[in-house]
Design a protein around this motif. Structure first.
Motif, mmCIF file in Angstrom:
data_model
loop_
_atom_site.group_PDB
_atom_site.id
_atom_site.type_symbol
_atom_site.label_atom_id
_atom_site.label_comp_id
_atom_site.label_asym_id
_atom_site.label_seq_id
_atom_site.Cartn_x
_atom_site.Cartn_y
_atom_site.Cartn_z
ATOM 1 N N HIS A 143 0.840 -1.205 0.000
ATOM 2 C CA HIS A 143 0.000 0.000 0.000
ATOM 3 C C HIS A 143 0.876 1.257 0.000
ATOM 4 O O HIS A 143 0.555 2.246 -0.656
ATOM 5 N N ALA A 144 1.977 1.208 0.768
ATOM 6 C CA ALA A 144 2.868 2.373 0.832
ATOM 7 C C ALA A 144 3.476 2.666 -0.532
ATOM 8 O O ALA A 144 3.534 3.833 -0.962
ATOM 9 N N ASN A 145 3.918 1.638 -1.223
ATOM 10 C CA ASN A 145 4.496 1.840 -2.553
ATOM 11 C C ASN A 145 3.439 2.322 -3.541
ATOM 12 O O ASN A 145 3.714 3.171 -4.396
ATOM 13 N N ARG A 146 2.211 1.782 -3.414
ATOM 14 C CA ARG A 146 1.156 2.259 -4.315
ATOM 15 C C ARG A 146 0.810 3.704 -4.011
ATOM 16 O O ARG A 146 0.485 4.490 -4.918
ATOM 17 N N CYS A 147 0.898 4.080 -2.742
ATOM 18 C CA CYS A 147 0.669 5.479 -2.363
ATOM 19 C C CYS A 147 1.673 6.389 -3.072
ATOM 20 O O CYS A 147 1.308 7.436 -3.616
ATOM 21 N N LEU A 148 2.955 5.976 -3.074
ATOM 22 C CA LEU A 148 3.990 6.769 -3.744
ATOM 23 C C LEU A 148 3.714 6.868 -5.244
ATOM 24 O O LEU A 148 3.884 7.932 -5.849
ATOM 25 N N ALA A 149 3.297 5.738 -5.840
ATOM 26 C CA ALA A 149 2.983 5.749 -7.273
ATOM 27 C C ALA A 149 1.817 6.687 -7.548
ATOM 28 O O ALA A 149 1.852 7.492 -8.497
ATOM 29 N N ARG A 150 0.796 6.626 -6.725
ATOM 30 C CA ARG A 150 -0.379 7.461 -6.935
ATOM 31 C C ARG A 150 -0.075 8.940 -6.696
ATOM 32 O O ARG A 150 -0.643 9.808 -7.369
ATOM 33 N N LEU A 151 0.830 9.218 -5.747
ATOM 34 C CA LEU A 151 1.262 10.605 -5.555
ATOM 35 C C LEU A 151 1.904 11.141 -6.827
ATOM 36 O O LEU A 151 1.637 12.276 -7.248
ATOM 37 N N SER A 152 2.754 10.325 -7.441
ATOM 38 C CA SER A 152 3.440 10.739 -8.672
ATOM 39 C C SER A 152 2.453 10.954 -9.806
ATOM 40 O O SER A 152 2.660 11.820 -10.662
ATOM 41 N N LEU A 153 1.369 10.166 -9.812
ATOM 42 C CA LEU A 153 0.382 10.245 -10.889
ATOM 43 C C LEU A 153 -0.721 11.261 -10.592
ATOM 44 O O LEU A 153 -1.596 11.479 -11.422
ATOM 45 N N GLY A 154 -0.670 11.873 -9.402
ATOM 46 C CA GLY A 154 -1.669 12.882 -9.044
ATOM 47 C C GLY A 154 -2.989 12.311 -8.565
ATOM 48 O O GLY A 154 -3.980 13.049 -8.476
ATOM 49 N N ASN A 155 -3.016 11.029 -8.236
ATOM 50 C CA ASN A 155 -4.240 10.398 -7.727
ATOM 51 C C ASN A 155 -4.269 10.563 -6.213
ATOM 52 O O ASN A 155 -3.888 9.660 -5.460
ATOM 53 N N MET A 156 -4.708 11.718 -5.763
ATOM 54 C CA MET A 156 -4.616 12.042 -4.348
ATOM 55 C C MET A 156 -5.614 11.250 -3.496
ATOM 56 O O MET A 156 -5.317 10.892 -2.360
ATOM 57 N N GLN A 157 -6.788 10.969 -4.052
ATOM 58 C CA GLN A 157 -7.763 10.181 -3.292
ATOM 59 C C GLN A 157 -7.213 8.767 -3.051
ATOM 60 O O GLN A 157 -7.289 8.242 -1.935
ATOM 61 N N GLY A 158 -6.664 8.174 -4.119
ATOM 62 C CA GLY A 158 -6.095 6.842 -3.978
ATOM 63 C C GLY A 158 -4.915 6.819 -3.023
ATOM 64 O O GLY A 158 -4.763 5.904 -2.208
ATOM 65 N N ALA A 159 -4.057 7.859 -3.121
ATOM 66 C CA ALA A 159 -2.901 7.945 -2.223
ATOM 67 C C ALA A 159 -3.357 8.071 -0.771
ATOM 68 O O ALA A 159 -2.778 7.444 0.128
ATOM 69 N N SER A 160 -4.423 8.857 -0.537
ATOM 70 C CA SER A 160 -4.949 9.032 0.819
ATOM 71 C C SER A 160 -5.488 7.716 1.367
ATOM 72 O O SER A 160 -5.292 7.385 2.546
ATOM 73 N N GLU A 161 -6.155 6.944 0.519
ATOM 74 C CA GLU A 161 -6.687 5.649 0.956
ATOM 75 C C GLU A 161 -5.556 4.694 1.323
ATOM 76 O O GLU A 161 -5.623 3.978 2.328
#
Length: 281
Positions: free
Chosen positions: A180-198
Motif C-alpha cells: 500500500h505504501a508503494n502504491r501510495c507513492l505511485a499514486r502521488l506521482s500520478l496525481g491520484n490524491m484520493q487513492g494515495a490518501s486511501e
C-alpha cells in the motif's frame, strides 16, 4: 518470529532427515538464519534425490553472495529450471541487493511473466524496483516532474501493486502495508490524491506510529495543501533516522510557519543524523 519458525523447521529436519519436505524446509530455514553453507548443502542433497524440486533450486540460488556468483551457480541448474519464477525471482533479489535495479527489474519481470503461485509477491517486488529505478534516474537527471516514459512505468507499477493487494494470498500484514505504501507513492506521482490518501490510511491504521508511514501521511497532507496537519504529523515523529527526508520537509514547513527557532533545532537534528557527513567547524 522468523527465527522461531526456522528453529522449528530445523528441529523437524533433525527428526526426519530422509523426508524431502523436511529437508527442503530446513534448507529454507538455514537460509533465514544466515547459514548459507548448510542451506546450499541441504538444497543440493534434495536436488540429488529429486531433480524436479523447484524450490530447492531457488534456495540454492539464494545462498550465493553476489550476482556474479549467482550466474556461476546458475550453470549447476538444469536448463529447464533456469527460467522458472523461483530461480528468476532469486536472481532479482540478489541484483536488487547489489543496487542493480535495471537487472533486478528484468529478472522480476521474467519471474512475473512465467505465472507463479507467488504471483502477488513477485508483482509487488517488480513494482518496487520499477519505482526505485525511476526515482534514482530522476535524481541523476535532476528531474522534479516525471516524464512521459516515467509516468507510463509508474502506471504499470500501480497496476502491479493493485493486483498484489487484491490477491494478497498468505503474505503478512506487514508486506501488505508495504505494498500500500508503494502504491501510495505511485499514486502521488500520478496525481491520484484520493487513492494515495486511501493507501496511506491503510498503512497508518495498521501500523500507527511507524515513522515510515507517518512520513508518507505528511507527504500526502502536504500535497493536498494541508500544511498545518502535515507539520503536526511530522512533529509526532520522535526518531527521523529511517526517514531523513521527513525531517527535511519538517524544516521546510517550519520555515513557512516562521517557527525559526524550531526550524533551527530541526536543522541541528538533521545534521546529527547517523550517516550524515560531519560539518566543518
Amino acid at each position: 518470529k522468523l527465527q522461531y519458525a526456522a528453529g522449528k523447521l530445523t528441529q523437524a529436519y533433525q527428526l526426519n532427515k530422509a523426508h524431502e519436505g523436511a529437508r527442503t524446509n530446513a534448507a529454507q530455514a538455514y537460509l533465514w538464519l544466515g547459514d548459507r553453507e548448510s542451506a546450499a548443502q541441504i538444497a543440493r542433497d534434495v536436488i540429488k534425490s529429486n531433480p524436479t524440486n523447484a524450490l530447492a533450486y531457488e534456495i540454492l540460488m539464494m545462498t550465493t553472495l553476489s550476482l556474479e556468483d549467482a550466474k556461476v551457480r546458475l550453470t549447476e541448474i538444469p536448463e529447464d529450471y533456469r527460467q522458472t519464477s523461483g530461480v528468476q525471482f532469486a536472481l532479482g533479489l540478489i541484483a536488487e541487493q547489489e543496487l542493480d535495479f535495471a537487472t533486478a527489474e528484468d529478472y522480476f519481470r521474467t519471474a512475473h511473466n512465467s505465472g507463479s503461485a507467488q504471483h502477488s509477491e513477485i508483482a509487488a517486488q517488480l513494482a518496487a524496483v520499477i519505482l526505485t529505478r525511476i526515482a534514482r534516474d530522476a535524481f541523476s537527471r535532476a528531474e522534479t516532474i516525471p516524464n512521459t516514459d516515467s509516468n507510463k512505468a509508474i502506471g504499470e507499477a500501480e497496476q502491479l501493486l493493485s493486483s498484489a493487494i487484491d490477491h494478497p494470498g498468505d503474505n503478512s500484514d506487514e508486506a501488505l502495508a508495504s505494498w500500500h505504501a508503494n502504491r501510495c507513492l505511485a499514486r502521488l506521482s500520478l496525481g491520484n490524491m484520493q487513492g494515495a490518501s486511501e493507501d496511506v490510511g491503510f498503512c497508518t491504521g495498521a501500523y500507527p506510529g511507524w515513522p515510515e508511514y507517518a512520513r508518507l501521511l505528511a507527504m500526502v497532507k502536504d500535497r493536498l495543501g494541508d500544511k498545518p496537519d502535515s507539520l503536526s504529523v511530522l512533529r509526532s515523529i520522535t526518531d527521523f533516522t529511517s526517514v531523513p527526508d521527513a525531517l527535511e520537509l519538517k524544516i521546510e514547513l517550519l520555515e513557512g510557519e516562521k517557527a525559526y527557532d524550531e526550524a533551527l533545532a530541526a536543522v541541528a537534528d538533521y545534521i546529527s543524523l547517523p550517516g550524515r557527513p560531519p560539518t566543518a567547524t
